[in-house]
Write a protein that holds these residues in place. Structure first.
Motif, short mmCIF file in Angstrom:
data_model
loop_
_atom_site.label_atom_id
_atom_site.label_comp_id
_atom_site.label_asym_id
_atom_site.label_seq_id
_atom_site.Cartn_x
_atom_site.Cartn_y
_atom_site.Cartn_z
N VAL A 72 43.24 39.10 40.20
CA VAL A 72 43.52 40.12 39.17
C VAL A 72 43.28 41.52 39.73
O VAL A 72 44.11 42.42 39.58
N ARG A 112 45.74 44.73 40.47
CA ARG A 112 45.52 46.03 39.83
C ARG A 112 45.37 47.15 40.87
O ARG A 112 45.85 48.26 40.67
N GLN A 159 29.32 43.59 37.25
CA GLN A 159 28.39 42.60 36.70
C GLN A 159 27.69 43.31 35.55
O GLN A 159 27.25 44.45 35.70
N PHE A 185 34.99 45.22 39.24
CA PHE A 185 34.66 44.59 37.97
C PHE A 185 33.15 44.43 37.95
O PHE A 185 32.58 43.71 38.76
N TYR A 227 35.84 31.65 38.43
CA TYR A 227 36.05 32.94 37.76
C TYR A 227 36.13 34.06 38.79
O TYR A 227 37.00 34.93 38.71
N HIS A 271 39.40 33.94 40.54
CA HIS A 271 40.45 34.46 39.65
C HIS A 271 40.41 35.99 39.63
O HIS A 271 41.46 36.64 39.70
N LEU A 272 39.21 36.55 39.53
CA LEU A 272 39.10 38.01 39.48
C LEU A 272 39.62 38.67 40.76
O LEU A 272 40.17 39.77 40.72
#
Lengths: 262, 787
Positions: A252, A256, A175, A173, A245, A248-249
């Motif tokens: 996630v 995935r 930045q 993910f 955050y 949490h990522l």
């Protein structure tokens, strides 16, 4: 940039010798070191380029089936040539942009151990072996915190050996500004268990999410870690995301990655 | 078949050949014989007393020519401010001194403490590291509201407070506005921040000062949008150089976006040092320096309230804004939150009563000034956000609510002191609705939901005031400059033309579009016209390019000068054909006598003007060259309607722009391709502001996003292919081309559409969210969903 000397040896032995000079610094693709020098934030007396060393270039398969990548191999070459380990090839193909991938090297990235870099996640999740001019270091011993590794001064990372997993995937993910990993998760499933390594998130640099590894080793599906999130203690909190955050990522992206690895 | 010449054609931009082939001549490409290099030692502390500067070691370093500090500039004027705002009580704004190099105090990270001039840039940098500065750190003033609290540390000790001004507009309207709120059936309130931005033109700023001892003339080469303005400000107010002894050259300039309008200390320094040292002195900003020395943009904190009656008609609007000035007043900073912002608060709506309050505040941050749109994006954002929120609160369609309140009759005098000449807001909304395929939205939303994504649709209108500006009006409003434009049209003997314009192109394509106008007027090929700009030595006094003014004001000056040319050429043609001047017609590059087959070519007439063997010398002078200055009668009022469709990933908060459509009314259009490009670029910057860009300071006044590692610029993959429509055209009534200006529309019109769409998406997912501050980064969206 301050003045410095430059050497480009053609053997590892010559490189080791050149690096024995005071404040000498090994140079891979220069994607981190050169901008830092231009900002006058680093001032090595001598740069020793490792790119002229033939034995540090390229990809081969070891007797044990591991993928062996020379320390001076570029990201572009890994992306194109590590087909035996698709998860790793995809990771390399997603680093930076084409110009960065054409210059940056796997050894340079892993020796620098930027807490947001991609390769540390791939290497740690693979349980890779770090081969230097002096010894072999296990991945679990190699990463020692942000920008810190087990490498001694002047020690050169000549090769990295990746055991090839049954299934793997890297989820990054980005930045929004740097497009480094705000959080990146590499999942690798081996016969003897699953390894999950996380980059970008922790103040301690890349780490293994052992709780998820345990759950996934019993049941390699996203459902096995459906509600799981690592604690936010020790997570990075900055302009681009809070510790909560990032934590949490991690959950996630791990889910995935497991789904994508199949 | 589309036209291939003149107005309405889309020839490729002739300047792009040199820009794209690396043969442009940018300021940094200029090497003056014997030039030395300057490196500025900048403060890394936001607020500190300078207790001492020891130059001994640094001065002895190799290659050092001289090190300057604030003490060297005590006899020199400060950097002036070009606009004086008068506050609610009739008092002038507080205007602090702005020295070329810091004197006694540093006031932001980036403030210049000393300037090292050396033989090479590396030597200058080495010596700067050897300067010993004794800085006594003071508390940093960063938050605007805290800056105005009793007992707050003062950025400027000699001012009474950190308040630059408290502006009320229109002050006399306030009681009526307040009364309308008392009587309202519904009031919608929204508090928001318009995020601080760094302009980031591709070319960083550069300045080269040069001095000719033989003639006593100074020359400044600089990355400017307005070389004559720099000549006037720097010559008259800073260095005391008369304009005839000062030349300012702004050659190819690689983007400005407003931040190259202003007169900067580095320009004055290089000009001053060149004379003091009798050496050319060159400064080239690094990208890192640009982040902490180019004027920033936006940075408003606003509370806006909209009053509606029981039939959903807007009855009053009230806003309360804090506007960050930074540490010093940049050239046009005071005008941005006032006259370029308050006057736009009516937007596209017939709201009868409006009151705008703006408190401008000094803080220990980089000065803030105009950035693409300048005040108008801030006005549009808050207005279009509050209208959207009102529609949701009232349960009405956001487009219907807008349409219901549109201004439909023109000219229209707003309650905020401007008069819109033309517009067709339903027309642009009609065009937008067609492009945006509203009827297909629900199906697209369902498709997104099937992928686990939330989809949102956002719309907004905008109005802007461009073609800046009537000089007598802006003079009354506090401008210390006129805002006309100039052009000299020089016709050569063989028929080619050179236009010397006071406008300045730094990416807008003037070299292509301006010749199209002349080609249309005379009926010749565009290739016969050359545009010269950017050098005070060979262009008439002009005010430069910003505020979407070049074609509307500079182009109008060119038209006026060309009209004079044509009038004179007709006299010559009449003489050559022995006909009455009144009977001469100009068409397709030839003069003919009405009702006859007599004609002479354009080139025959121009040759006669310079070889006047057969020429009415008793009536007119030889030669064919005319100058015109054009002062606009009003602003122009481009307008439009924009729509954005987003997908939000509810797991990560990441927003992706799925579609963006823009319907603009720019009046008449000279080069549709260039207009499309301007809109594309503007939308890209608007999406950048909405999703990505954030100049964030910490409580110590350190810029957290001071490089591209942390300041997120929009990239190609962040934006979609745009739909643009410019078919709705209501020509401006008061300039000869009927043009309105297109440079800023995209940046003004796009941020609210993005945020409206994000809010719509989140609400469709059951999140009771009315607003997220820009940039709507993934973490902020996730925070809002899980907050």
């Amino acid at each position: 940039m301050y003045n410095f000397d430059f050497e480009k040896p053609s053997t590892i032995a010559d490189a080791v010798s050149a690096l024995s000079a005071e404040d000498a610094q090994a140079l891979g693709g220069g994607q981190t070191l050169l901008p830092t020098m231009k900002q006058r934030l680093a001032s090595p007396s001598k740069l020793v380029s490792l790119k002229g060393i033939a034995e540090m270039q390229g990809i081969c398969t070891g007797d044990d089936g591991a993928l062996c990548i020379g320390g001076a191999t570029t990201h572009a070459d890994v992306a194109a040539g590590a087909g035996a380990y698709p998860g790793l090839a995809a990771l390399a193909g997603g680093i930076g942009d084409p110009a960065v991938r054409a210059r940056g090297t796997i050894g340079g990235s892993l020796a620098n151990n930027d807490p947001s870099a991609c390769y540390p996640a791939g290497a740690l999740a693979s349980g890779a072996t770090f081969v230097t001019n002096a010894r072999e270091i296990a991945a679990d011993d190699y990463f020692q915190g942000m920008f810190t590794t087990a490498l001694d001064e002047g020690e050169i990372l000549t090769e990295v050996r990746f055991p090839v997993p049954e299934a793997s995937n890297y989820q990054k993910f980005e930045q929004p500004a740097s497009r480094f990993a705000l959080v990146g998760v590499f999942v690798a499933k081996y016969a003897d268990g699953v390894r999950v390594a996380v980059t970008g998130a922790s103040e301690e640099g890349v780490f293994r999410w052992t709780e998820a590894e345990a759950a996934l080793s019993g049941n390699f599906s996203a459902n096995a870690i459906a509600d799981m999130t690592p604690g936010e203690d020790g997570m990075i909190s900055d302009l681009h995301g809070t510790a909560a955050y990032r934590a949490h990522l991690v959950g996630v992206l791990t889910r995935r990655a497991v789904t994508a690895a199949g | 078949m589309p036209k291939d010449n003149g107005i309405g054609a889309s020839p490729k931009r002739r300047e792009d050949v040199r820009f794209l082939s690396g043969t442009g001549n940018y300021t940094d490409d200029i090497q003056v014989n014997g030039q030395a290099y300057v490196h500025f030692l900048r403060s890394d502390i936001a607020h500190a007393n300078i207790n001492g500067i020891n130059l001994d070691a640094a001065s002895a370093m190799p290659g050092v020519i001289k090190i300057f500090t604030g003490a060297d500039f005590e006899g020199v004027g400060g950097i002036p401010c070009g606009w004086q705002v008068t506050d609610r009580h009739g008092e002038p704004m507080q205007e602090p001194a702005h020295p070329v190099l810091a004197q006694g105090k540093v006031r932001y990270v980036g403030d210049q403490i000393a300037a090292v001039v050396a033989e090479t840039l590396e030597q200058a940098r080495d010596a700067a590291e050897a300067i010993e500065v004794d800085l006594e750190e003071l508390p940093a003033v960063v938050d605007m509201k805290a800056a105005l609290a009793d007992g707050a540390t003062k950025v400027h000790d000699d001012l009474t407070s950190n308040l630059c001004y408290d502006w009320g507009f229109v002050e006399e309207n306030k009681p009526a506005v307040d009364a309308a709120f008392e009587a309202a059936a519904h009031v919608t309130t929204l508090e928001l921040r318009n995020n601080r931005l760094v302009a980031n033109p591709m070319e960083p700023r550069v300045a080269i000062g040069d001095f000719n001892r033989a003639t006593g003339e100074s020359t400044l080469y600089t990355t400017s949008q307005n070389p004559h303005v720099i000549r006037l400000l720097m010559g008259a107010f800073v260095l005391g150089i008369p304009e005839h002894k000062l030349r300012v050259v702004a050659p190819d300039v690689g983007g400005g976006f407003g931040t190259k309008i202003f007169h900067y200390a580095e320009e004055a320094f290089c000009t001053f040092a060149a004379k003091a040292l009798n050496r050319a002195v060159k400064w080239t900003s690094t990208r890192s320096e640009a982040f902490i020395s180019d004027a920033h943009g936006r940075d408003h904190v606003t509370k806006i309230e909209l009053a509606l009656d029981a039939d959903n008609n807007f009855t009053a609007l009230r806003t309360d804004t804090y506007a960050n000035m930074g540490a010093y007043l940049s050239t046009f900073a005071p005008s941005v939150p006032t006259w370029l912002h308050g006057t736009l608060m009516a937007g596209n709506y017939k709201t009868p009563l409006i009151y705008v309050n703006v408190k401008a505040v000094f803080t220990n941050t980089v000065p803030v000034d105009a950035y693409r749109g300048a005040g108008r994006p801030e006005a549009t954002f808050q207005l279009e956000r509050v209208v959207d929120k009102a529609a949701r609160e009232l349960g009405v369609d956001p487009i219907a609510l807008r349409r219901q309140n549109f201004i439909t009759e023109f000219p229209y005098a707003t309650p905020v002191a401007v008069e819109y000449d033309t517009g067709d807001y339903h027309g642009t909304m009609d065009a937008l609705e067609k492009m945006a395929d509203l009827s297909g939205f629900e199906a697209r939303r369902k498709a997104s939901e099937a992928k686990g994504k939330l989809r949102g649709f956002g719309v907004n209108c905008y109005i802007e005031a461009c073609g800046i500006a009537p000089s007598n009006l802006v003079g009354q409003l506090g401008a210390r400059a006129g805002l006309y434009e100039s052009a000299t049209v020089r016709v050569n003997a063989t028929g080619g033309l050179v236009v010397m314009t006071g406008s300045h192109s730094h990416g807008q394509g003037h070299e292509t579009s301006f010749p199209q106008v002349i080609a249309e007027m005379i009926g010749i090929d565009e290739s016969m016209v050359e545009i010269v700009h950017g050098d005070t030595a060979n262009t008439p006094m002009g005010m430069g390019t910003y505020g979407s003014r070049s074609l509307a004001v500079g182009g109008s000056a060119m038209v006026r000068a060309t009209e004079k040319i044509i009038a004179k050429a007709k006299k010559i043609a009449a003489h050559l054909m022995e006909a009455a001047e009144a009977d001469i017609e100009l068409k397709d590059g030839a003069f003919s006598v009405a009702g006859t087959d007599k004609s002479v070519a354009w080139g025959d007439v121009t040759l006669a003007a310079y070889v006047p063997h057969n020429y009415p010398l008793e009536d007119i002078e030889p030669g064919l060259e005319e100058t015109a200055f054009y002062d606009p009668a009003n602003f122009t009022y481009p307008s439009g309607a924009y729509a954005c469709e987003v997908e939000v990933d509810p797991d990560t908060g990441k927003v992706t722009i799925e579609a963006f459509n823009a319907a603009d009314d720019f009046g008449n259009i000279v080069n549709p391709m260039i207009v499309d490009g301007q809109v594309h670029g503007g939308i890209g910057q608007g999406i950048g502001q909405a999703l990505l860009e954030n100049a964030a300071y910490d409580e110590n006044g350190q810029l957290l996003s001071a490089s591209y590692m942390d300041y997120a610029m929009p990239r190609a993959s962040d934006v979609p292919f745009y739909g643009v429509d410019h078919s709705s055209q209501t020509p401006c009534t008061h300039n000869p081309l009927g043009v309105k200006g297109c440079g800023e529309a995209g940046a003004i019109g796009s941020p609210p559409a993005v945020i409206n769409a994000v809010v719509d998406a989140l609400r469709s997912g059951g999140h009771d969210i009315h607003h997220i501050d820009m940039p709507v980064s993934p973490s902020r969206v996730w925070q809002a969903m899980n907050g």
